[in-house]
Design an enzyme around this catalytic site. Sequence first.
Site, PDB file in Angstrom:
ATOM      1  N   ASN A 103      -3.741   5.853  -1.173  1.00  0.00           N
ATOM      2  CA  ASN A 103      -4.864   5.038  -1.645  1.00  0.00           C
ATOM      3  C   ASN A 103      -6.040   5.856  -2.156  1.00  0.00           C
ATOM      4  O   ASN A 103      -6.945   5.314  -2.815  1.00  0.00           O
ATOM      5  CB  ASN A 103      -5.356   4.097  -0.537  1.00  0.00           C
ATOM      6  N   ASP A 107      -1.263  -6.498   2.148  1.00  0.00           N
ATOM      7  CA  ASP A 107      -1.148  -6.250   0.708  1.00  0.00           C
ATOM      8  C   ASP A 107      -1.559  -7.474  -0.104  1.00  0.00           C
ATOM      9  O   ASP A 107      -1.334  -8.613   0.316  1.00  0.00           O
ATOM     10  CB  ASP A 107       0.304  -5.879   0.384  1.00  0.00           C
TER      11      ASP A 107
END
Length: 237
Positions: free
Chosen positions: A66, A18
């Site tokens: 996503n 991340d």
Amino acid sequence: MANSESLVPPQHIAIIMDGNGRWAKQRGLPRTAGHAAGAESFRRIANYCRTLGVKYLTVYAFSTENWKRSQDEIAGIMRLLRRYLEEALRDMEKNRVCFRFFGDLTRLSPQLQKLCLDAQSRSQDYDVQVNFCLNYGGRDEIVHAARAFAEEVAQGKRSPEELTEGLFENFLYSAGVPDPELVIRPSGEKRISNFLLWQSAYSEYVFMNVLWPDFTPEHLDEAIAEYHRRNRRFGGT
């Protein structure tokens, strides 16, 4: 900083990669540049894990959520993945890394699906294993497994009373892979983001205030040292 040589690493480490977008934003770069830097960080850490003797490395490459991102960003991520897999297939005999993919690959392009399946097939006898969570979500995985078990019940192959945790695990994408002892999340965020919900039930989580493209082997050493400071009781005393 911990000395990795003095600490036995967990056999299975999982990482939520991340912070790529924020890394790029801090530098005035497009988000795709952050993903490219994150891909290089992955290479560095995967090689280091192999040096340490880690047997399984699972990384969150692309989640079911996503797809909400821009088409340009998604296309950039898929290009990076395709390039990595093409290189991995070329160098597979030298690196001897086994590839597995956790997630529903059917939404990927036919070319990328073929690369994933080729990498998985050609590397299945190698010892060190990298698991890519691709179009993956923890809740989605559990639903997928429940449907697969229900289908076998409907076909008369099993009965509902047979279901145990051990049997259910055979229907997960991660079937046959031991649960991760250590889950690392860089970027400063402190949530699990639908990652390995079943498998991480007793994992040690280490949250680190460093963006993924800046994550180094020294950060991994630090996370392993923190893992060794934990008292893992698994519900006992």
